[in-house]
Design a protein around this motif. Structure first.
Motif, short mmCIF file in Angstrom:
data_model
loop_
_atom_site.label_atom_id
_atom_site.label_comp_id
_atom_site.label_asym_id
_atom_site.label_seq_id
_atom_site.Cartn_x
_atom_site.Cartn_y
_atom_site.Cartn_z
N GLU A 97 23.53 13.28 -29.52
CA GLU A 97 24.89 12.96 -29.08
C GLU A 97 25.89 13.20 -30.21
N PRO A 101 22.90 20.60 -25.53
CA PRO A 101 22.62 21.96 -25.02
C PRO A 101 21.14 22.29 -24.94
N PHE A 147 26.39 17.04 -30.79
CA PHE A 147 26.92 17.96 -29.78
C PHE A 147 28.09 17.43 -28.95
N ARG A 148 28.33 16.14 -28.92
CA ARG A 148 29.45 15.65 -28.14
C ARG A 148 30.75 16.18 -28.73
N PRO A 149 31.80 16.38 -27.91
CA PRO A 149 31.89 15.99 -26.50
C PRO A 149 31.21 16.96 -25.53
N SER A 150 30.55 18.00 -26.02
CA SER A 150 29.83 18.89 -25.11
C SER A 150 28.57 18.20 -24.59
N ASP A 151 27.94 18.81 -23.59
CA ASP A 151 26.64 18.35 -23.14
C ASP A 151 25.61 18.67 -24.22
#
Lengths: 438, 312
Positions: free
Chosen positions: B48, B57, B51-55
């Motif tokens: 988290e 991956p 990589f957040r705010p992306s999913d």
């Protein structure tokens, strides 16, 4: 073991040749810091009863591979962990004989401190010079010379000073360490390792562990020039949330310096400029971040940036070139010859590279370069010229270990075959070129 | 201490985040091995943070022996859902049905059988990298493994020929069919994991905390009594792993220190009901985490002490 105040992490490696008491020293540190558990101790004692004639071998603590136990040798770097109320420690135990350079480079590249063991009876030997040279080459800030087996030279202050003088004699030539400490010890009996020895009233320095607990490491990271290698472009692409959909972050770990919201920055190699709009983290936005934090930067302008680019501040600029000079440790059985092609990984980019010149091979005894060798053999260190397919954004290794280092990867086998340390750039990026953003 | 300063957990965290992002950037099809255990729980938080705010991956992958603690399965499925991640589960039973897994006659534990299932899943999904939660302080051979641990086309680790790993420059190059195992928690200790769980307020399955459970003594361990066999149309999955007349059953206040499956997880006698309690237990522990998994020696500590003093 745990406490309310923040605990620092010190990484160190131990170098020594066979039979100099290196494993005993690590065993002593682990034992006296109560980091050896009952079942490990029992396993050691069991193996001593069966194979060791009753003698417990502390090397068995770190020799974890079957082949190592069978052959009684250490093949690869082993990592051990222990803690005191003051600090946590990561120890890289680097074996002394086979593949020495390769192991020491692996174990020491991230170390704050190196302990070089010297057998008080033998004094400064070839290995001592080699280990000290490698520690200097890798830019390890702190050096400890542990003069071991002092009990076998009758705790002689004279002998200790003789060894200290011999090492201090060649240290200036290396011009490397922030501090060097000499400690007279007996790893076997524990003298001056954790507790002060009653045999060395003439020694007024700290114990080995005392030094490890207090040596100043807070300034080991480079905080002077902002270096942010872009590692991963963070684009949520979320069609249901407009704000998320527009988010375009640049994720990475600061390799140098401090970044602040509102700071003007330049993206290299393009030279485009922008301003830091936000320093995004999972735990909330920050006003500033520093090396080696991992963060996600959002810039004011939507400029073309991808992995391998470097975001830098406008002062203290790095070099940018496809023609590089530096030193390499060659780690492959097949020798290194001019004209060979590799993949070169530097910060977050991997580029094709060719060895355009081999300037010298370093004589590890005299530390002098021997010019124009035909090739570098395994464990050799040499000065090289390298041409890359794309320019690198870099600093001299002495200035910044993270932006001044690279590895070479053999094409085809994908083996890591060399560790490289760059010389400082001859020319720096000019702040004025491409002075626009949009 | 200056404000430009990280403590030891922050150092371990930034190192692990950097490694996770290298995986996302350098591999085509990475996966994250998520079992629901404490180490992989830390991995999720690090993912988290990376990589957040992306999913996140990459999908999650878990290999089941068929003997899992139901609490762990529930937790695993729920966490994957909460994080919006795709979770693939492959099982030993499936492997046996399809014929690529052959149980050893008389062997109840399915620990070994997880290996072909994992390798098969890697092939099925064409994963070129699997992130795992293993740590170097767990075991002697692990102490020598790299962060990026190369596996050949047969999934094998060659400890005598590891790639040198220098600075934070991880060599992630693999050829077709080869793959990488990546261990972001390599430098973490058991204590670091629990301190991180505390600091991040991470939820862990309740079997880590003290609870009442029926256990039986076998092979020097207190093993949990498996759930009753209800579906009589199928063979009992715990056949051979149930207490017999000669295995004394005891109702215990206990918890797990490390989780394998129900057949190979020794329960430890412990009143620890909070993360702080567990940290206290880890700090005072006299045996390694693996030591409790193999054998519960807690009551023999006094004798061990004497042995120790006799030696050094």
């Amino acid at each position: 073991m745990h406490s309310a105040h923040p605990i620092e992490l010190l990484r160190f490696n131990t170098c020594g040749s066979v039979d100099d008491g290196k494993s005993t020293l690590i065993g002593r540190l682990l034992y006296d810091s109560k980091s050896i558990m009952e079942d490990q101790m029992e396993a050691l004692e069991r193996s001593a009863d069966i194979t060791g004639g009753g003698q417990v071998n502390l090397a068995n603590l770190t020799d974890g591979l079957r082949a190592e136990r069978e052959q009684g040798i250490t093949i690869d770097v082993a990592y051990r962990y222990f803690a005191t109320p003051k600090r946590k420690f990561i120890v890289a135990d680097t074996p002394g004989h086979v593949q020495y350079t390769r192991n020491m480079v692996t174990g020491a590249s991230t170390a704050n401190l190196s302990i070089v063991l010297v057998d008080a009876r033998l004094g400064v030997i070839e290995q001592t010079r080699r280990h000290t040279y490698l520690a200097a080459l890798l830019g390890i800030p702190h050096l400890v010379i542990a003069v071991n087996k002092m009990d076998l030279v009758g705790w002689s202050e004279e002998r200790f000073l003789e060894i200290r003088d011999a090492i201090e004699g060649f240290l200036p030539k290396l011009d490397a360490f922030k501090d060097v400490k000499f400690v007279p010890i007996s790893a076997l009996n524990g003298d001056n390792v954790v507790d002060f020895s009653k045999h060395t009233p003439w020694y007024c320095g700290p114990t080995l562990l005392g030094h490890l607990e207090t040596v100043h490491i807070a300034s080991d990271w480079n905080l002077s020039g902002l270096r942010f290698p872009v590692q991963w472009v963070n684009r949520p692409n979320n069609p249901t949330d407009q704000k998320l959909h527009d988010f375009r972050g640049l994720s990475g770990q600061l390799a140098g310096g401090i970044v602040k919201v509102g700071q003007k920055v330049m993206v290299l190699p393009s030279g485009m400029k922008s301003t830091v709009k936000e320093i995004w983290t999972y735990d909330g936005s920050l006003q500033q971040a520093f090396c080696p934090q991992s963060v996600t930067l959002v810039l004011e302008h939507d400029i073309d940036i991808s992995r391998g680019d470097m975001i830098v501040g406008l002062d203290n600029l790095p070099g940018m070139s496809s023609d590089l000079r530096g030193r390499v440790c060659w780690m492959n059985q097949r020798p290194l010859q001019p004209g060979k092609k590799f993949f070169l990984k530097h910060s977050t980019q991997t580029v094709q590279a060719i060895l355009s010149g081999l300037d010298s091979r370093i004589d590890i005894q005299t530390f002098d370069p021997i010019p124009s060798p035909a090739e570098l053999g395994v464990n050799d260190i040499g000065e090289v010229r390298i041409r890359t397919a794309k320019p690198l954004i870099f600093d001299g290794y002495g200035t910044n270990r993270l932006t001044g280092s690279f590895i070479l990867i053999e094409q085809g086998t994908n083996q890591t075959v060399a560790a490289g340390m760059l010389y400082p750039p001859t020319e720096l990026v000019k702040p004025e070129y491409n002075d626009f953003a949009i | 201490m200056s404000s430009y300063h990280l403590d030891h957990l922050q150092h371990l965290e930034t190192e692990a985040i950097h490694i996770m992002r290298e995986v996302a950037a350098e591999f085509e099809r990475p996966a994250l091995l998520f079992s629901g255990g404490k180490d992989s729980i830390c991995l999720l938080r690090l993912a988290e943070k990376a990589f957040r705010p992306s999913d996140i991956p990459m999908p999650f992958l878990n290999v089941e022996t068929g003997h899992e603690f139901p609490e762990l399965i529930e937790f695993r499925d729920r966490r994957a859902k909460e994080l919006g991640a795709k979770l693939f589960v492959r099982t030993v039973d499936e492997g046996i049905a399809k014929g690529f897994v052959t149980p050893t006659p008389g062997q109840i534990s399915r620990n070994q059988l997880q290996i072909p299932v994992l390798l098969n899943a890697i092939e099925e999904f064409q994963f070129d990298c699997c992130i795992g939660g293993a740590r170097r302080d767990e075991e002697k051979a692990r102490a020598k493994e790299r962060f990026f641990s190369f596996r050949d086309a047969f999934g094998q680790w060659d400890p005598k020929n590891q790639r040198p790993e220098i600075w934070n420059l991880y060599n992630a190059r693999v050829n077709q069919g080869e793959n990488m195992r990546v261990f972001p928690l390599s430098n973490w200790t058991e204590m670091d994991v629990w301190e991180y769980i505390k600091k991040e307020k991470l939820e862990v399955p309740n079997i880590y905390f003290s609870h009442e459970r029926e256990c039986f003594r076998r092979g020097g361990q207190w093993l949990p009594v498996p759930p009753p066999h209800t579906d009589s149309t199928k063979p009992d999955p715990y056949s051979g792993a149930r207490p017999t007349a000669k295995d004394p059953i005891k109702k215990m206040v206990c918890r797990v220190r490390t989780i394998a499956d129900m057949i190979s997880t020794g329960m430890i006698d412990s009143p620890a009901s909070t993360v702080d309690d567990i940290i206290g237990e880890v700090a005072a522990a006299r045996v390694t985490e693996r030591g409790t998994r193999a054998d519960d020696k807690a009551s023999e500590a006094a004798m061990e002490d004497r042995k120790k003093q006799g030696y050094f």
